[in-house]
Scaffold this motif. Structure first.
Motif, PDB file in Angstrom:
ATOM      1  N   SER A  45       9.112 -11.716   0.910  1.00  0.00           N
ATOM      2  CA  SER A  45       7.810 -11.263   1.134  1.00  0.00           C
ATOM      3  C   SER A  45       8.032  -9.566   1.673  1.00  0.00           C
ATOM      4  CB  SER A  45       6.809 -11.923   1.695  1.00  0.00           C
ATOM      5  OG  SER A  45       5.483 -11.294   1.629  1.00  0.00           O
ATOM      6  N   TYR A  46       8.816  -9.773   3.099  1.00  0.00           N
ATOM      7  CA  TYR A  46       9.059  -8.704   3.586  1.00  0.00           C
ATOM      8  C   TYR A  46       9.780  -7.376   2.836  1.00  0.00           C
ATOM      9  CZ  TYR A  46       8.219 -11.475   7.988  1.00  0.00           C
ATOM     10  OH  TYR A  46       7.519 -11.998   9.005  1.00  0.00           O
ATOM     11  N   CYS A  48      10.109  -7.042  -0.310  1.00  0.00           N
ATOM     12  CA  CYS A  48       9.507  -6.365  -1.558  1.00  0.00           C
ATOM     13  C   CYS A  48       8.214  -6.038  -1.286  1.00  0.00           C
ATOM     14  CB  CYS A  48       9.648  -7.579  -2.785  1.00  0.00           C
ATOM     15  SG  CYS A  48      11.226  -8.162  -3.165  1.00  0.00           S
ATOM     16  N   GLN A  49       7.815  -6.244  -0.164  1.00  0.00           N
ATOM     17  CA  GLN A  49       6.287  -5.664   0.352  1.00  0.00           C
ATOM     18  C   GLN A  49       5.351  -6.362  -0.582  1.00  0.00           C
ATOM     19  OE1 GLN A  49       6.171  -3.175   3.135  1.00  0.00           O
ATOM     20  NE2 GLN A  49       7.687  -4.588   3.516  1.00  0.00           N
ATOM     21  N   THR A  50       5.405  -7.528  -0.876  1.00  0.00           N
ATOM     22  CA  THR A  50       4.300  -8.318  -1.749  1.00  0.00           C
ATOM     23  C   THR A  50       3.567  -9.249  -0.674  1.00  0.00           C
ATOM     24  OG1 THR A  50       5.918  -9.924  -2.229  1.00  0.00           O
ATOM     25  CG2 THR A  50       5.484  -7.923  -3.672  1.00  0.00           C
ATOM     26  N   ASP A 139       2.069  -9.417  -6.670  1.00  0.00           N
ATOM     27  CA  ASP A 139       1.221  -8.606  -6.142  1.00  0.00           C
ATOM     28  C   ASP A 139      -0.125  -8.551  -6.909  1.00  0.00           C
ATOM     29  OD1 ASP A 139       0.107  -6.810  -4.589  1.00  0.00           O
ATOM     30  OD2 ASP A 139       1.906  -5.565  -4.122  1.00  0.00           O
ATOM     31  N   GLN A 149      15.851  -3.871  -3.675  1.00  0.00           N
ATOM     32  CA  GLN A 149      14.789  -5.104  -3.481  1.00  0.00           C
ATOM     33  C   GLN A 149      15.287  -6.066  -4.554  1.00  0.00           C
ATOM     34  OE1 GLN A 149      11.429  -2.785  -3.827  1.00  0.00           O
ATOM     35  NE2 GLN A 149      10.566  -3.098  -1.866  1.00  0.00           N
ATOM     36  N   ASP A 214       6.914  -1.057   9.242  1.00  0.00           N
ATOM     37  CA  ASP A 214       7.776  -1.546   8.166  1.00  0.00           C
ATOM     38  C   ASP A 214       9.257  -2.021   8.610  1.00  0.00           C
ATOM     39  OD1 ASP A 214       5.505  -1.490   6.320  1.00  0.00           O
ATOM     40  OD2 ASP A 214       6.050   0.317   5.394  1.00  0.00           O
ATOM     41  N   ARG A 217       9.040  -5.365  10.469  1.00  0.00           N
ATOM     42  CA  ARG A 217       9.002  -6.474   9.441  1.00  0.00           C
ATOM     43  C   ARG A 217      10.376  -6.696   8.822  1.00  0.00           C
ATOM     44  NH1 ARG A 217       4.495  -5.427   5.482  1.00  0.00           N
ATOM     45  NH2 ARG A 217       4.766  -7.733   4.924  1.00  0.00           N
TER      46      ARG A 217
END
Length: 398
Positions: A45-46, A48-50, A139, A149, A214, A217
């Motif tokens: 999740s971190y 891929c920012q989903t 997402d 990613q 970001d 994270r």
């Protein structure tokens, strides 16, 4: 409802019976939540920012989640499964906008909450090529992953399979103890390679970001990856002991050598939690294997720091006749009386929500047995825990 408006259930895998047999051989379905797998979904999740990430296993008539972030359920029926379609792919499935894919435009998770739009999944595949599920990210907005990613997601899928293979090997060890342990001991080091690739890829992504939140994270993701590497080391240590490779090299040496190493390795960890790590100096000469004794005390001190929120962790020793008793005391939460007999078992965790695989105290017990050292524990929920390790004193020169 018109037939065209019904969710499309994926066709069965060409070797579905063998695939399901392989899935069940891992003994992972319907097991409890475990932090080591939750770390993987957090990293996914971190990176891929989903908002949603899942370790999904495609069972008969359902998909079951070993770990999930952002979805809020542990399983869904097959008509809601995108992963059931993904396991028919070669290795990776990415869909920028699922509403534009006729396989998913009527899926209840697309037409209703959480209104999924994006999906990317890396296959979980057995060594003989059978697909079991995916590590996937989702997402509610259309998007495209970067090359880095995708690499990280694929590396995480390999890590899930590595953990599953380790666990299956350990469960089979009653019948194949020595051969499997030899394999794990040799392979454990090699299994860290994809993890190292993943950490490097995350670091490359972090270096390209300008937003401090970001970057922070992704720093957490790197820390989680490092914890996974430590657990692989512990699994390898366990295998070495099982296979009989951990034969002690007993010799006389000053206990201060081990104490100095423990201080160097754990002081910063203690300070980060606001704890005092107090190591009482000693001039005692003991007979043991320095590396193995260091592993015992390192695991005990690491556990003490982990379960202590305030106060201190104290390490010292007392002489008794021809032996010295090394003591590790903490002011932590203590261990419930009903758990004291089980804390040295592999995969047992005092707090199920804590990090790691629960191997530290198992390694302590096995290493102590190999050395012939007696280890004991006393604990209560008011004053913390008190571990002791009894080690022979070196004979004084004539």
């Amino acid at each position: 409802m018109d037939a065209s408006d019904k969710p499309k259930i994926a066709r069965l895998h060409p070797n579905e019976a063998e695939r399901l047999k392989a899935l069940r051989s891992y003994g992972i379905l319907d097991t409890a939540i475990e932090p080591s797998f939750d770390d993987i979904t957090k990293i996914a999740s971190y990176v891929c920012q989903t908002p949603i990430s899942i370790i999904s296993l495609v069972d008969d008539g359902r998909q079951w989640f070993k770990s999930e972030i952002g979805l809020g359920v542990r399983q869904t029926p097959m008509d809601q499964s995108i992963c059931a379609h993904a396991i028919l792919e070669h290795s990776f499935l990415e869909i920028e906008d699922v509403t534009k894919d006729p396989r998913f435009d009527c899926n209840p998770l697309v037409t209703g909450e959480p209104h999924l739009r994006f999906y990317a999944g890396a296959l979980l595949r057995t060594p003989d090529g059978l697909p079991l599920g995916t590590v996937c990210v989702l997402d509610d907005k259309p998007r495209v992953l970067s090359t880095e990613q995708r690499e990280v997601l694929a590396a995480l899928a390999r890590q899930v399979m590595a953990q599953m293979e380790f666990r299956r090997a350990l469960h089979l060890s009653d019948r194949l103890q020595r051969n499997i342990s030899r394999l794990m001991a040799v392979a454990g080091h090699d299994l860290k390679q994809p993890l190292q690739v993943m950490i490097m890829a995350i670091d490359r992504i972090r270096n390209k970001l300008t937003d401090e939140k970001d970057r922070e994270r992704l720093g957490y993701a790197i820390d989680a990856g490092m914890r996974m590497a430590e657990e692989l080391d512990r699994l390898a240590e366990t295998s070495v002991l099982d296979a009989g490779f951990g034969i002690p090299n007993l010799r006389s040496f000053p206990i201060s050598d081990v104490f100095e190493s423990i201080s160097a390795n754990w002081r910063l960890h203690a300070e980060a939690k606001g704890l005092d790590l107090v190591i009482v100096p000693s001039k005692a000469q003991v007979v043991s294997d320095p590396g193995m004794l260091r592993a015992i005390l390192g695991n005990l001190v690491g556990n003490a720091i982990k379960y202590t929120e305030r106060g201190r962790v104290l390490v010292g020793c007392r002489k008794h006749a021809n032996a010295v008793t090394i003591e590790v005391l903490d002011s932590g939460t203590g261990i419930p009386a009903e758990q004291l007999t089980a804390i040295f078992d592999a995969f047992h965790q005092i707090n199920p929500a804590s990090e790691g695989l629960g191997l530290g105290l198992s390694i302590v017990r096995r290493t102590a047995e190999a050395l012939g050292h007696v280890i004991e524990v006393k604990s209560d929920l008011t004053h913390g825990s008190h571990f002791t390790v009894k080690v022979p004193l070196a004979a004084k020169p004539a």
